[in-house]
Design an enzyme around this catalytic site. Structure first.
Site, PDB file in Angstrom:
ATOM      1  N   GLU A 119      -3.695  -4.947  -2.776  1.00 33.78           N
ATOM      2  CA  GLU A 119      -4.176  -6.143  -2.082  1.00 33.78           C
ATOM      3  C   GLU A 119      -5.193  -5.741  -1.016  1.00 33.78           C
ATOM      4  OE1 GLU A 119      -3.578  -9.519  -2.442  1.00 33.78           O
ATOM      5  OE2 GLU A 119      -5.176  -9.462  -0.958  1.00 33.78           O
ATOM      6  N   PHE A 120      -6.271  -6.522  -0.919  1.00 35.46           N
ATOM      7  CA  PHE A 120      -7.345  -6.178   0.019  1.00 35.46           C
ATOM      8  C   PHE A 120      -7.553  -7.243   1.096  1.00 35.46           C
ATOM      9  CE2 PHE A 120      -8.202  -4.337  -4.164  1.00 35.46           C
ATOM     10  CZ  PHE A 120      -8.278  -2.987  -3.850  1.00 35.46           C
ATOM     11  N   LEU A 121      -6.607  -8.185   1.233  1.00 30.71           N
ATOM     12  CA  LEU A 121      -6.841  -9.282   2.182  1.00 30.71           C
ATOM     13  C   LEU A 121      -6.939  -8.773   3.608  1.00 30.71           C
ATOM     14  CD1 LEU A 121      -4.157 -10.122   4.051  1.00 30.71           C
ATOM     15  CD2 LEU A 121      -3.344 -10.958   1.882  1.00 30.71           C
ATOM     16  N   ARG A 122      -7.690  -9.518   4.413  1.00 31.41           N
ATOM     17  CA  ARG A 122      -7.805  -9.234   5.850  1.00 31.41           C
ATOM     18  C   ARG A 122      -7.008 -10.275   6.601  1.00 31.41           C
ATOM     19  NH1 ARG A 122     -13.783 -10.807   6.046  1.00 31.41           N
ATOM     20  NH2 ARG A 122     -12.841 -12.236   4.571  1.00 31.41           N
ATOM     21  N   THR A 144       0.862  -1.192   0.000  1.00 29.54           N
ATOM     22  CA  THR A 144       0.000   0.000   0.000  1.00 29.54           C
ATOM     23  C   THR A 144       0.893   1.235   0.000  1.00 29.54           C
ATOM     24  OG1 THR A 144      -1.643  -1.236   1.237  1.00 29.54           O
ATOM     25  CG2 THR A 144      -1.847   1.169   1.270  1.00 29.54           C
ATOM     26  N   PHE A 197     -18.885  -4.004   9.415  1.00 29.87           N
ATOM     27  CA  PHE A 197     -18.005  -2.912   9.871  1.00 29.87           C
ATOM     28  C   PHE A 197     -18.750  -1.857  10.667  1.00 29.87           C
ATOM     29  CE2 PHE A 197     -13.461  -2.834   8.895  1.00 29.87           C
ATOM     30  CZ  PHE A 197     -13.350  -4.157   8.525  1.00 29.87           C
ATOM     31  N   LYS A 254      -7.007   1.478  -3.205  1.00 32.79           N
ATOM     32  CA  LYS A 254      -6.600   0.846  -1.953  1.00 32.79           C
ATOM     33  C   LYS A 254      -6.750   1.786  -0.754  1.00 32.79           C
ATOM     34  CE  LYS A 254      -4.966  -1.774   1.064  1.00 32.79           C
ATOM     35  NZ  LYS A 254      -5.697  -2.932   1.540  1.00 32.79           N
ATOM     36  N   LYS A 281      -2.282   3.428   9.991  1.00 30.42           N
ATOM     37  CA  LYS A 281      -1.187   4.082   9.239  1.00 30.42           C
ATOM     38  C   LYS A 281      -1.650   4.493   7.840  1.00 30.42           C
ATOM     39  CE  LYS A 281       0.973   0.364   6.691  1.00 30.42           C
ATOM     40  NZ  LYS A 281       0.542   0.349   5.311  1.00 30.42           N
ATOM     41  N   CYS A 332      -2.522  -1.731   9.209  1.00 30.75           N
ATOM     42  CA  CYS A 332      -3.058  -1.131   7.980  1.00 30.75           C
ATOM     43  C   CYS A 332      -3.900   0.121   8.210  1.00 30.75           C
ATOM     44  CB  CYS A 332      -3.852  -2.172   7.200  1.00 30.75           C
ATOM     45  SG  CYS A 332      -2.791  -3.484   6.555  1.00 30.75           S
TER      46      CYS A 332
HETATM   47  N1  NAD Z   1      -1.028  -7.277   6.366  1.00 30.88           N
HETATM   48  C1  NAD Z   1      -2.096  -7.113   5.605  1.00 30.88           C
HETATM   49  O1  NAD Z   1      -3.173  -7.589   5.922  1.00 30.88           O
HETATM   50  C2  NAD Z   1      -2.007  -6.321   4.330  1.00 30.88           C
HETATM   51  C3  NAD Z   1      -3.081  -6.363   3.421  1.00 30.88           C
HETATM   52  C4  NAD Z   1      -3.025  -5.581   2.268  1.00 30.88           C
HETATM   53  C5  NAD Z   1      -1.931  -4.768   2.030  1.00 30.88           C
HETATM   54  N2  NAD Z   1      -0.910  -4.742   2.940  1.00 30.88           N
HETATM   55  C6  NAD Z   1       0.255  -3.907   2.618  1.00 30.88           C
HETATM   56  O2  NAD Z   1       1.281  -4.806   2.230  1.00 30.88           O
HETATM   57  C7  NAD Z   1       2.559  -4.340   2.647  1.00 30.88           C
HETATM   58  C8  NAD Z   1       3.226  -5.388   3.528  1.00 30.88           C
HETATM   59  O3  NAD Z   1       2.483  -5.527   4.704  1.00 30.88           O
HETATM   60  P1  NAD Z   1       2.746  -6.720   5.731  1.00 30.88           P
HETATM   61  O4  NAD Z   1       1.669  -6.636   6.744  1.00 30.88           O
HETATM   62  O5  NAD Z   1       2.952  -7.997   4.998  1.00 30.88           O
HETATM   63  O6  NAD Z   1       4.144  -6.263   6.384  1.00 30.88           O
HETATM   64  P2  NAD Z   1       5.228  -7.158   7.114  1.00 30.88           P
HETATM   65  O7  NAD Z   1       6.054  -6.239   7.916  1.00 30.88           O
HETATM   66  O8  NAD Z   1       4.554  -8.323   7.776  1.00 30.88           O
HETATM   67  O9  NAD Z   1       6.106  -7.764   5.919  1.00 30.88           O
HETATM   68  C9  NAD Z   1       6.993  -7.025   5.157  1.00 30.88           C
HETATM   69  C10 NAD Z   1       8.200  -7.908   4.859  1.00 30.88           C
HETATM   70  O10 NAD Z   1       9.052  -7.267   3.922  1.00 30.88           O
HETATM   71  C11 NAD Z   1      10.392  -7.630   4.232  1.00 30.88           C
HETATM   72  N3  NAD Z   1      11.328  -6.728   3.551  1.00 30.88           N
HETATM   73  C12 NAD Z   1      11.676  -5.450   3.864  1.00 30.88           C
HETATM   74  N4  NAD Z   1      12.568  -4.971   2.972  1.00 30.88           N
HETATM   75  C13 NAD Z   1      12.776  -5.950   2.063  1.00 30.88           C
HETATM   76  C14 NAD Z   1      13.567  -6.056   0.885  1.00 30.88           C
HETATM   77  N5  NAD Z   1      14.310  -5.026   0.453  1.00 30.88           N
HETATM   78  N6  NAD Z   1      13.555  -7.205   0.192  1.00 30.88           N
HETATM   79  C15 NAD Z   1      12.789  -8.235   0.613  1.00 30.88           C
HETATM   80  N7  NAD Z   1      12.015  -8.208   1.723  1.00 30.88           N
HETATM   81  C16 NAD Z   1      11.998  -7.074   2.435  1.00 30.88           C
HETATM   82  C17 NAD Z   1      10.421  -7.562   5.752  1.00 30.88           C
HETATM   83  O11 NAD Z   1      11.509  -8.257   6.292  1.00 30.88           O
HETATM   84  C18 NAD Z   1       9.068  -8.207   6.083  1.00 30.88           C
HETATM   85  O12 NAD Z   1       9.162  -9.594   6.271  1.00 30.88           O
HETATM   86  C19 NAD Z   1       2.282  -2.994   3.330  1.00 30.88           C
HETATM   87  O13 NAD Z   1       2.385  -1.979   2.379  1.00 30.88           O
HETATM   88  C20 NAD Z   1       0.841  -3.138   3.795  1.00 30.88           C
HETATM   89  O14 NAD Z   1       0.222  -1.878   3.963  1.00 30.88           O
HETATM   90  C21 NAD Z   1      -0.914  -5.516   4.056  1.00 30.88           C
HETATM   91  O1  UPG Z   2     -16.798  -3.493  12.791  1.00 33.02           O
HETATM   92  C1  UPG Z   2     -15.584  -3.481  13.022  1.00 33.02           C
HETATM   93  C2  UPG Z   2     -14.644  -4.113  12.182  1.00 33.02           C
HETATM   94  C3  UPG Z   2     -13.304  -4.036  12.513  1.00 33.02           C
HETATM   95  N1  UPG Z   2     -12.890  -3.376  13.627  1.00 33.02           N
HETATM   96  C4  UPG Z   2     -11.456  -3.283  13.942  1.00 33.02           C
HETATM   97  O2  UPG Z   2     -10.772  -2.765  12.810  1.00 33.02           O
HETATM   98  C5  UPG Z   2      -9.451  -3.268  12.721  1.00 33.02           C
HETATM   99  C6  UPG Z   2      -9.154  -3.781  11.340  1.00 33.02           C
HETATM  100  O3  UPG Z   2      -9.939  -4.911  11.084  1.00 33.02           O
HETATM  101  P1  UPG Z   2      -9.937  -5.625   9.640  1.00 33.02           P
HETATM  102  O4  UPG Z   2     -10.194  -4.606   8.627  1.00 33.02           O
HETATM  103  O5  UPG Z   2     -10.813  -6.801   9.704  1.00 33.02           O
HETATM  104  O6  UPG Z   2      -8.434  -6.150   9.596  1.00 33.02           O
HETATM  105  P2  UPG Z   2      -7.160  -5.911   8.675  1.00 33.02           P
HETATM  106  O7  UPG Z   2      -6.541  -7.251   8.536  1.00 33.02           O
HETATM  107  O8  UPG Z   2      -6.380  -4.770   9.246  1.00 33.02           O
HETATM  108  O9  UPG Z   2      -7.699  -5.509   7.218  1.00 33.02           O
HETATM  109  C7  UPG Z   2      -7.817  -4.166   6.756  1.00 33.02           C
HETATM  110  O10 UPG Z   2      -6.568  -3.687   6.291  1.00 33.02           O
HETATM  111  C8  UPG Z   2      -5.988  -4.488   5.245  1.00 33.02           C
HETATM  112  C9  UPG Z   2      -4.624  -3.916   4.936  1.00 33.02           C
HETATM  113  O11 UPG Z   2      -4.692  -2.780   4.131  1.00 33.02           O
HETATM  114  C10 UPG Z   2      -6.912  -4.486   4.048  1.00 33.02           C
HETATM  115  O12 UPG Z   2      -6.338  -5.278   3.002  1.00 33.02           O
HETATM  116  C11 UPG Z   2      -8.270  -5.045   4.446  1.00 33.02           C
HETATM  117  O13 UPG Z   2      -9.156  -4.999   3.347  1.00 33.02           O
HETATM  118  C12 UPG Z   2      -8.812  -4.189   5.600  1.00 33.02           C
HETATM  119  O14 UPG Z   2     -10.046  -4.732   6.063  1.00 33.02           O
HETATM  120  C13 UPG Z   2      -9.334  -4.316  13.831  1.00 33.02           C
HETATM  121  O15 UPG Z   2      -8.664  -3.739  14.945  1.00 33.02           O
HETATM  122  C14 UPG Z   2     -10.788  -4.622  14.200  1.00 33.02           C
HETATM  123  O16 UPG Z   2     -10.923  -5.000  15.561  1.00 33.02           O
HETATM  124  C15 UPG Z   2     -13.814  -2.739  14.450  1.00 33.02           C
HETATM  125  O17 UPG Z   2     -13.456  -2.120  15.453  1.00 33.02           O
HETATM  126  N2  UPG Z   2     -15.152  -2.819  14.124  1.00 33.02           N
END
Ligand code: NAD
Ligand code: UPG
Length: 445
Positions: free
Chosen positions: A152-155, A125, A259, A214, A273, A270
């Site tokens: 990516e939109f995964l939770r 992101t 939500f 996103k 920040k 996510c």
């Molecule tokens: N966690 C989620 O649910 C989620 C969902 C959608 C989007 N995102 C976005 O995806 C991105 C990653 O999130 P995350 O939660 O997986 O973070 P994370 O901190 O769990 O993973 C990031 C990884 O990148 C590695 N890394 C850093 N620099 C690197 C490099 N130069 N080469 C290879 N690896 C390197 C780190 O060591 C770490 O393991 C963020 O931008 C986040 O906003 C996260």
């Molecule tokens: O009705 C609700 C739903 C959620 N939460 C809170 O909101 C936060 C985020 O929850 P959730 O969105 O389910 O988790 P994430 O895994 O952080 O996923 C969000 O952030 C990801 C990273 O960007 C996106 O990919 C997802 O689509 C987006 O839902 C958590 O602290 C929940 O407890 C509430 O307080 N009330």
């Protein structure tokens, strides 16, 4: 197809395993040796339902490998490789803006191994404008190599199913029509498995729109949560019940029931920040007024944590000194071990600072919590954490905690006070077992 995944954290590890399960040859790369050592043994480096089984299956297939050595991505160029960028974009220290240095470093590390025809796909992101900047960097270094933005939109907690069957797939494509067509064809091949269901919309746009889809989605989700928490504040003042209110407004199809969970608010790596980075980026673009409401969304969210601390103090007759507080939940949400910006740990730490003995329990996140907040006291078992407690705080709504028998817990605590920070418990059942039940946004009774 041959794919690589740069960054094997919560997003990248799941993405790599799912792509291998779709039948692609996948190399996961991370700079974190411990993570790669775990993944190489098919061990998930974090808690995510379904990931251990998926990893094992993908590793057994021989299609998935992990390394810290980006040189493993060198190839002869006979067939294109698709490289996914899944590294972190955390909030910069002392600022709202996102730190994109990891994204830049990952793309720079890839450049020596890119061949003409290869495709770099951004999934992290990022602030709008990042993709255009990276595309210029790539085409200058390796003419013929391309970039797409595929947010990516995964939770967390549902990451495997969200990756296997996403709600939608978004491609941000290059402006040049020929490059856009080649890029789209490669992405369609990557996602052939979910696309074959015929039910998942594939939406194409320019880079900037894809990046904004996103951040706009997360801003909307955060706003929806803060909206219901603002209603909770008014309900508290008026003696009304926010859970009943949420259920009633959620029946309107235009609003929807999802939500609208009032309580301690949002945390994690996510939403908090991302809304701050979105405000910072809008400011840089001269559109700062457009997103001033997100400051209020953030403020409402943070107020819920303070309110929870105040409510606990109130139940304890005005002081935490000499009191034991049991906290159920450390993760920012259930079914995850992620404690990034965890509302539960924030509340636990505030209460500890105000003099209480705080004991925290969680089914999955204790190891991470111990590392980040070493001053708190941790216990594996709910009964041990609650032993002699003056108040029990439900701060992360794990199903195990929702299933607690209040009558059984009643014999363990010093005082039967329960505060439901997630509106997840059955007030009647707890009150019937002799507990004083209080929740954010619900009447005192
Ligand atoms: N966690 C989620 O649910 C989620 C969902 C959608 C989007 N995102 C976005 O995806 C991105 C990653 O999130 P995350 O939660 O997986 O973070 P994370 O901190 O769990 O993973 C990031 C990884 O990148 C590695 N890394 C850093 N620099 C690197 C490099 N130069 N080469 C290879 N690896 C390197 C780190 O060591 C770490 O393991 C963020 O931008 C986040 O906003 C996260
Ligand atoms: O009705 C609700 C739903 C959620 N939460 C809170 O909101 C936060 C985020 O929850 P959730 O969105 O389910 O988790 P994430 O895994 O952080 O996923 C969000 O952030 C990801 C990273 O960007 C996106 O990919 C997802 O689509 C987006 O839902 C958590 O602290 C929940 O407890 C509430 O307080 N009330």
């Amino acid at each position: 197809m041959r794919l690589s995944v740069m960054g094997c954290g919560y997003l990248g590890a799941v993405h790599a395993a799912c792509m291998a399960d779709f039948g692609h040859e996948v190399i996961g790369v991370d700079v974190d040796e411990r993570k790669i050592a775990d993944l190489t043994r098919a061990k998930a480096p974090f808690f995510e339902p379904g990931l251990p089984e998926l990893l094992q299956r993908a590793m057994d297939s021989g299609r998935l490998s992990f390394t810290t050595d980006v040189a493993a991505l060198a190839h002869d160029g006979a067939a294109p490789t698709v490289h996914f960028i899944c590294v972190g974009t955390p909030q910069r220290a002392g600022e709202f803006a996102a730190d994109t240095t990891y994204v830049d470093a990952a793309v720079r590390a890839l450049l020596p191994y890119l061949r003409p025809g290869d495709l770099v796909v951004g999934k992290s992101t990022v602030p709008v404008g990042t993709a255009a900047r990276l595309a210029a960097m790539i085409s200058e270094a390796v003419p013929g190599a391309m970039l797409a933005w595929n947010p990516e939109f995964l939770r967390e907690g549902h990451a495997v199913q969200d990756t296997q069957r996403p709600d939608r797939i978004v491609y941000g494509l290059p402006a040049d029509p020929d490059e856009a067509a080649r890029t789209k064809a490669l992405l369609d091949e990557v996602y052939a498995n979910p696309i074959a269901t015929g039910t998942i919309p594939v939406l194409t746009s320019d880079y900037a729109t894809a990046e904004l889809v996103k951040t706009a989605a997360n801003a909307f989700l955060a706003t929806k949560i803060s909206f219901i928490n603002a209603m909770a504040e008014v309900c508290e003042a008026a003696g009304a019940d926010v859970s009943a209110l949420a259920a009633a407004i959620g029946h309107d199809e235009r609003i929807g029931p999802k939500f609208l969970g009032a309580g301690l608010g949002f945390g994690g790596g996510c939403l908090p920040k991302d809304i701050r980075a979105f405000m910072a980026r809008a400011g840089e673009l001269g559109a700062d007024q457009a997103l001033t409401f997100l400051r209020e969304v953030d403020a409402i969210n943070m107020r819920r944590r303070t309110r929870m601390v105040d409510l606990a103090r109130e139940v304890l007759h005005g002081t935490f000194l000499g009191r034991k507080v049991a906290v159920l939940g450390a993760a920012f949400k259930p079914e995850s071990d992620d404690i990034r910006d965890s509302p539960a740990l924030n509340v636990a730490a505030q209460i500890r600072l105000q003099g209480a003995e705080v004991v925290v329990t969680d089914p999955a996140a204790l190891e991470n919590a111990r590392r980040a907040w070493p001053d708190l006291h941790y216990e594996d078992k709910v009964e041990v954490a609650c032993d002699g407690a003056d108040v029990v705080l439900l701060l992360t709504e794990w199903k195990q905690y929702k299933a607690i028998d209040p009558a059984q817990l009643a014999g363990i605590v010093r005082a039967r006070n329960v505060l439901d920070g997630r509106n997840a418990l059955d007030p009647q059942a707890w009150r019937a077992a002799g507990w004083t039940y209080r929740a954010l946004g619900r009447p005192r009774v």
